[in-house]
Design a protein around this motif. Structure first.
Motif, PDB file in Angstrom:
ATOM      1  N   MET A  96       0.825  -1.208   0.000  1.00 16.71           N
ATOM      2  CA  MET A  96       0.000   0.000   0.000  1.00 16.71           C
ATOM      3  C   MET A  96       0.862   1.263   0.000  1.00 16.71           C
ATOM      4  O   MET A  96       0.500   2.269  -0.620  1.00 16.71           O
ATOM      5  N   ASP A  97       2.010   1.232   0.682  1.00 18.11           N
ATOM      6  CA  ASP A  97       2.904   2.390   0.685  1.00 18.11           C
ATOM      7  C   ASP A  97       3.491   2.654  -0.697  1.00 18.11           C
ATOM      8  O   ASP A  97       3.722   3.809  -1.071  1.00 18.11           O
ATOM      9  N   LEU A  98       3.740   1.582  -1.448  1.00 16.89           N
ATOM     10  CA  LEU A  98       4.397   1.710  -2.757  1.00 16.89           C
ATOM     11  C   LEU A  98       3.424   1.506  -3.914  1.00 16.89           C
ATOM     12  O   LEU A  98       3.869   1.369  -5.060  1.00 16.89           O
ATOM     13  N   TYR A  99       2.123   1.504  -3.625  1.00 19.44           N
ATOM     14  CA  TYR A  99       1.159   1.071  -4.637  1.00 19.44           C
ATOM     15  C   TYR A  99       1.230   1.893  -5.922  1.00 19.44           C
ATOM     16  O   TYR A  99       1.208   1.337  -7.024  1.00 19.44           O
ATOM     17  N   ALA A 100       1.313   3.195  -5.817  1.00 14.72           N
ATOM     18  CA  ALA A 100       1.344   4.036  -7.020  1.00 14.72           C
ATOM     19  C   ALA A 100       2.582   3.744  -7.855  1.00 14.72           C
ATOM     20  O   ALA A 100       2.500   3.607  -9.088  1.00 14.72           O
ATOM     21  N   ASP A 101       3.734   3.627  -7.213  1.00 11.99           N
ATOM     22  CA  ASP A 101       4.983   3.400  -7.946  1.00 11.99           C
ATOM     23  C   ASP A 101       4.998   2.048  -8.641  1.00 11.99           C
ATOM     24  O   ASP A 101       5.390   1.939  -9.808  1.00 11.99           O
ATOM     25  N   ILE A 102       4.576   1.002  -7.925  1.00  8.10           N
ATOM     26  CA  ILE A 102       4.627  -0.329  -8.539  1.00  8.10           C
ATOM     27  C   ILE A 102       3.523  -0.507  -9.572  1.00  8.10           C
ATOM     28  O   ILE A 102       3.616  -1.367 -10.458  1.00  8.10           O
ATOM     29  N   SER A 103       2.455   0.278  -9.485  1.00  6.28           N
ATOM     30  CA  SER A 103       1.389   0.202 -10.484  1.00  6.28           C
ATOM     31  C   SER A 103       1.783   0.911 -11.767  1.00  6.28           C
ATOM     32  O   SER A 103       1.528   0.421 -12.865  1.00  6.28           O
ATOM     33  N   TYR A 104       2.399   2.084 -11.640  1.00  2.59           N
ATOM     34  CA  TYR A 104       2.796   2.833 -12.833  1.00  2.59           C
ATOM     35  C   TYR A 104       3.986   2.195 -13.531  1.00  2.59           C
ATOM     36  O   TYR A 104       4.083   2.221 -14.749  1.00  2.59           O
ATOM     37  N   GLY A 105       4.932   1.623 -12.736  1.00  2.89           N
ATOM     38  CA  GLY A 105       6.101   0.993 -13.327  1.00  2.89           C
ATOM     39  C   GLY A 105       7.187   2.000 -13.671  1.00  2.89           C
ATOM     40  O   GLY A 105       6.981   3.212 -13.586  1.00  2.89           O
ATOM     41  N   PRO A 106       8.376   1.507 -14.063  1.00  5.47           N
ATOM     42  CA  PRO A 106       9.488   2.403 -14.386  1.00  5.47           C
ATOM     43  C   PRO A 106       9.157   3.319 -15.559  1.00  5.47           C
ATOM     44  O   PRO A 106       8.697   2.862 -16.603  1.00  5.47           O
ATOM     45  N   TRP A 107       9.363   4.622 -15.354  1.00  5.21           N
ATOM     46  CA  TRP A 107       9.082   5.639 -16.368  1.00  5.21           C
ATOM     47  C   TRP A 107       7.632   5.577 -16.828  1.00  5.21           C
ATOM     48  O   TRP A 107       7.302   6.036 -17.905  1.00  5.21           O
ATOM     49  N   ARG A 108       6.785   4.932 -16.045  1.00  6.14           N
ATOM     50  CA  ARG A 108       5.359   4.781 -16.351  1.00  6.14           C
ATOM     51  C   ARG A 108       5.114   4.070 -17.689  1.00  6.14           C
ATOM     52  O   ARG A 108       4.087   4.274 -18.339  1.00  6.14           O
ATOM     53  N   VAL A 109       6.049   3.227 -18.051  1.00  8.78           N
ATOM     54  CA  VAL A 109       5.903   2.482 -19.310  1.00  8.78           C
ATOM     55  C   VAL A 109       4.713   1.517 -19.252  1.00  8.78           C
ATOM     56  O   VAL A 109       3.880   1.500 -20.171  1.00  8.78           O
ATOM     57  N   PRO A 110       4.572   0.679 -18.203  1.00 12.97           N
ATOM     58  CA  PRO A 110       3.440  -0.266 -18.196  1.00 12.97           C
ATOM     59  C   PRO A 110       2.083   0.423 -18.221  1.00 12.97           C
ATOM     60  O   PRO A 110       1.187   0.010 -18.967  1.00 12.97           O
ATOM     61  N   VAL A 111       1.915   1.482 -17.408  1.00 12.99           N
ATOM     62  CA  VAL A 111       0.601   2.131 -17.361  1.00 12.99           C
ATOM     63  C   VAL A 111       0.302   2.858 -18.667  1.00 12.99           C
ATOM     64  O   VAL A 111      -0.853   2.957 -19.086  1.00 12.99           O
ATOM     65  N   SER A 112       1.353   3.334 -19.352  1.00 13.34           N
ATOM     66  CA  SER A 112       1.144   3.977 -20.651  1.00 13.34           C
ATOM     67  C   SER A 112       0.758   2.938 -21.701  1.00 13.34           C
ATOM     68  O   SER A 112      -0.126   3.177 -22.530  1.00 13.34           O
ATOM     69  N   ALA A 113       1.429   1.779 -21.658  1.00 13.88           N
ATOM     70  CA  ALA A 113       1.111   0.717 -22.609  1.00 13.88           C
ATOM     71  C   ALA A 113      -0.302   0.201 -22.422  1.00 13.88           C
ATOM     72  O   ALA A 113      -0.937  -0.261 -23.377  1.00 13.88           O
TER      73      ALA A 113
END
Length: 262
Positions: free
Chosen positions: A153-170
């Protein structure tokens, strides 16, 4: 001395990727694995005997991760099978979407190509999240449920978006690509109105880390994809899709193959 001479007859009439058996098999197996994964994940959480206090706590959380982690501790075998089938389904569906795009591209090329490419790219984002899910589930055995939940829960935003937000953009490709590919399949006659609606419904499934598979937004969504793709896969296996047949062409000016050649 030439070793092999490329002749017109050596060009296979069905020389397309991934081919009749792999492509047709992916169209059948991919959605079935996907449906099985979503169903098992739903059963893992819905059959977990949580106390009223636990359910009240889960209802106050902004994300479903605490409930999913707790469900794993109650039904580890069921949850593991669900996440495994879900991941396997995403992998096999990459090939299934390639075949669907090829069929639709015969009469609606650009929407099918762009939409198919976007959906395949979007499916890779699901594989990233599957890796994050598995990491979180495995941490429970080492750190315990409470500590693992705190970390996630503390890291949820970071691990959801992924590095450079590549996964969430894809992941945007899953939604935009589903719309384009569905319209291309409809325009080409591959889908009728009913199959188009089911395909669009299945393509708007949630994305992210440790998501809840609900009855509608999960189980029925996976069932809808089966109704759309499995019949097409059977037709591909039976070689009953004219758009996938190619005409044998002469080899042209290709040179004979030698031991040392480029």
């Amino acid at each position: 001395m030439p070793l092999i001479t490329v002749a017109p007859t050596s060009v296979h009439p069905n020389a397309w990727f991934p081919g009749r058996f792999l492509g047709g098999g992916a169209l059948v197996l991919g959605p079935l694995l996907w449906f099985a994964g979503l169903t098992l994940r739903h059963l893992a959480q819905s059959t977990a005997e949580f106390t009223p206090q636990q359910r009240a706590y889960f209802a106050t959380q902004p994300f479903a991760a605490p409930e999913q982690l707790a469900a794993y501790t109650v039904n580890p075998g069921l949850a593991t099978a669900g996440y495994a089938c879900y991941t396997a389904g995403a992998i096999v569906l990459c090939l299934a979407i390639v075949v669907l795009a090829r069929v639709a591209a015969a009469r609606s090329p650009w929407p099918a190509r762009v939409g198919g490419a976007m959906v395949v790219v979007g499916l890779f984002s699901r594989l990233y999240w599957a890796g994050v899910d598995e990491t979180a589930l495995q941490l429970i055995g080492t750190l315990g449920l409470e500590r693992t939940t705190e970390i996630v829960m503390d890291l949820y935003a970071d691990i959801s978006y992924g590095p450079w937000r590549v996964p969430v953009s894809a992941a945007f490709g899953l939604y935009i690509g589903t719309l384009l590919l569905g319209l291309a399949a409809f325009r080409s006659g591959t889908f009728g109105t009913g199959r188009l609606v089911l395909f669009l419904f299945s393509g708007w499934l949630w994305t992210g880390v440790l998501k809840r598979s609900e009855l509608i937004d999960g189980v029925l969504s996976g069932a809808a994809l089966c109704l759309v793709l499995v019949p097409l896969g059977i037709k591909v296996l039976r070689d009953a899709v004219p758009e996938l047949r190619t005409r044998a062409e002469p080899a042209g000016d290709r040179a004979p193959l030698r031991v040392l050649s480029w």
